[in-house]
Design an enzyme around this catalytic site. Structure first.
Site, mmCIF file in Angstrom:
data_model
loop_
_atom_site.group_PDB
_atom_site.id
_atom_site.type_symbol
_atom_site.label_atom_id
_atom_site.label_comp_id
_atom_site.label_asym_id
_atom_site.label_seq_id
_atom_site.Cartn_x
_atom_site.Cartn_y
_atom_site.Cartn_z
ATOM 1 N N GLU A 40 1.176 -1.251 -0.030
ATOM 2 C CA GLU A 40 -0.121 -0.066 0.025
ATOM 3 C C GLU A 40 0.767 1.241 0.008
ATOM 4 O O GLU A 40 1.606 1.561 0.893
ATOM 5 C CB GLU A 40 -0.880 -0.071 1.353
ATOM 6 C CG GLU A 40 -1.793 1.415 1.439
ATOM 7 C CD GLU A 40 -2.492 1.426 2.769
ATOM 8 O OE1 GLU A 40 -2.846 0.624 3.331
ATOM 9 O OE2 GLU A 40 -2.728 2.840 2.958
ATOM 10 N N ARG A 44 0.580 10.266 0.484
ATOM 11 C CA ARG A 44 0.925 11.305 1.307
ATOM 12 C C ARG A 44 2.244 11.970 0.776
ATOM 13 O O ARG A 44 2.373 13.145 1.242
ATOM 14 C CB ARG A 44 1.160 10.838 2.443
ATOM 15 C CG ARG A 44 0.087 10.181 3.362
ATOM 16 C CD ARG A 44 0.270 9.527 4.739
ATOM 17 N NE ARG A 44 -0.616 8.567 4.890
ATOM 18 C CZ ARG A 44 -0.484 7.712 6.036
ATOM 19 N NH1 ARG A 44 0.320 7.961 6.953
ATOM 20 N NH2 ARG A 44 -1.386 6.702 6.231
ATOM 21 N N THR A 68 -4.329 6.265 1.475
ATOM 22 C CA THR A 68 -4.810 7.448 1.581
ATOM 23 C C THR A 68 -5.524 7.959 0.490
ATOM 24 O O THR A 68 -5.288 9.292 0.242
ATOM 25 C CB THR A 68 -3.520 8.261 2.094
ATOM 26 O OG1 THR A 68 -2.386 7.723 2.766
ATOM 27 C CG2 THR A 68 -3.867 9.638 2.916
ATOM 28 N N LYS A 128 -10.700 -1.956 6.188
ATOM 29 C CA LYS A 128 -9.667 -1.378 7.136
ATOM 30 C C LYS A 128 -10.326 -1.085 8.438
ATOM 31 O O LYS A 128 -11.632 -0.584 8.251
ATOM 32 C CB LYS A 128 -8.911 -0.228 6.880
ATOM 33 C CG LYS A 128 -7.549 -0.336 6.178
ATOM 34 C CD LYS A 128 -6.862 1.173 6.233
ATOM 35 C CE LYS A 128 -5.979 0.850 5.271
ATOM 36 N NZ LYS A 128 -4.654 1.786 5.553
HETATM 37 C C1 3PG Z 1 -0.831 5.504 8.894
HETATM 38 O O1 3PG Z 1 -1.489 5.957 9.544
HETATM 39 O O2 3PG Z 1 0.389 5.625 8.506
HETATM 40 C C2 3PG Z 1 -0.964 3.700 9.122
HETATM 41 O O3 3PG Z 1 -2.420 3.727 9.513
HETATM 42 C C3 3PG Z 1 -0.198 3.068 9.715
HETATM 43 O O4 3PG Z 1 -0.060 3.344 11.013
HETATM 44 P P1 3PG Z 1 1.271 2.807 11.961
HETATM 45 O O5 3PG Z 1 2.575 3.693 11.821
HETATM 46 O O6 3PG Z 1 0.692 2.874 13.497
HETATM 47 O O7 3PG Z 1 1.546 1.359 11.643
#
Ligand code: 3PG
Length: 209
Positions: A40, A44, A68, A128
């Site tokens: 994934e 971002r 995202t 999710k």
């Molecule tokens: C994020 O927001 O980057 C993902 O949900 C992953 O989160 P994490 O860094 O807690 O694994």
């Protein structure tokens, strides 16, 4: 590829923020070597879409999607870059309709019963749970298994080596998402061996139930 197939590829789904698309192939190879054949890549960073484009062309066996994805525009850009699926942090009717219109599998994020209902009412049974630990973690997943017995989850956000098995042992969890085995620093420093090592460490720590 449907959502069930995507969420069954690997018990751990890397949530990636890539700063430089030049690292894309080495990263995909490191994950594959570690036994993880799904990615994934979040939107971002501006390199995200370019990274998806490179991996989908050069490594067709890697199942690469975007994350995202928040609106139709993100979804179209993902599809055009070669994403095989899209993950979203949340759920909206707009995004669901866009995924149908553009024929790309959407795995939306849910955190409440109402959001699970919106998914179900649109025949979406693979979501999710985001942000997993803040939304209620194992307890909310157990609570959801009563009224939403057909729903399957990929808890993401706050998952790590310590709580991995708590999630994966639940019947309604197919896989978990996370960043702990794809640390930004390792990508930036070109330490791809570390990423392979972290994947292997996570997969070997999974207790079969
Ligand atoms: C994020 O927001 O980057 C993902 O949900 C992953 O989160 P994490 O860094 O807690 O694994």
């Amino acid at each position: 590829m449907n959502a069930k197939e995507i969420m069954s590829i690997s018990p751990i789904v890397p949530v990636i923020a890539i700063e430089d698309e030049k690292d894309a192939l080495a990263l995909a190879q490191a994950l594959s070597k570690g036994g993880v054949n799904v990615m994934e890549i979040t939107l971002r960073t501006s390199a995200g879409l370019k990274a998806v484009e490179i991996i989908s062309k050069e490594m067709p066996l890697m199942n690469v999607g975007t994350g995202t994805v928040c609106n139709e525009e993100d979804l179209i850009a993902s599809k055009n870059a070669g994403a095989k699926f899209v993950f979203a942090p949340g759920i909206s009717q707009e995004l669901i309709d866009a995924s149908k219109k553009h024929k790309i599998t959407l795995i939306p994020g849910v955190a409440t019963a109402s959001e699970v209902m919106l998914a179900q009412n649109n025949d979406i049974y693979y979501c999710k749970l985001f942000p997993a630990t803040i939304a209620g973690g194992v307890d909310i997943l157990k609570a959801f298994s009563g009224p939403f017995s057909k729903m399957n989850f990929c808890p993401t956000g706050g998952v790590n080596l310590k709580n991995l098995n708590d999630f994966l042992s639940l019947k309604n969890v197919l896989c978990v998402g996370g960043t702990w085995f794809v640390p930004k620093d390792a990508i930036k420093n070109g330490d791809f061996e570390k990423i392979t090592r972290l994947c292997k460490e996570a997969i070997s720590s999974i207790e079969l139930v």
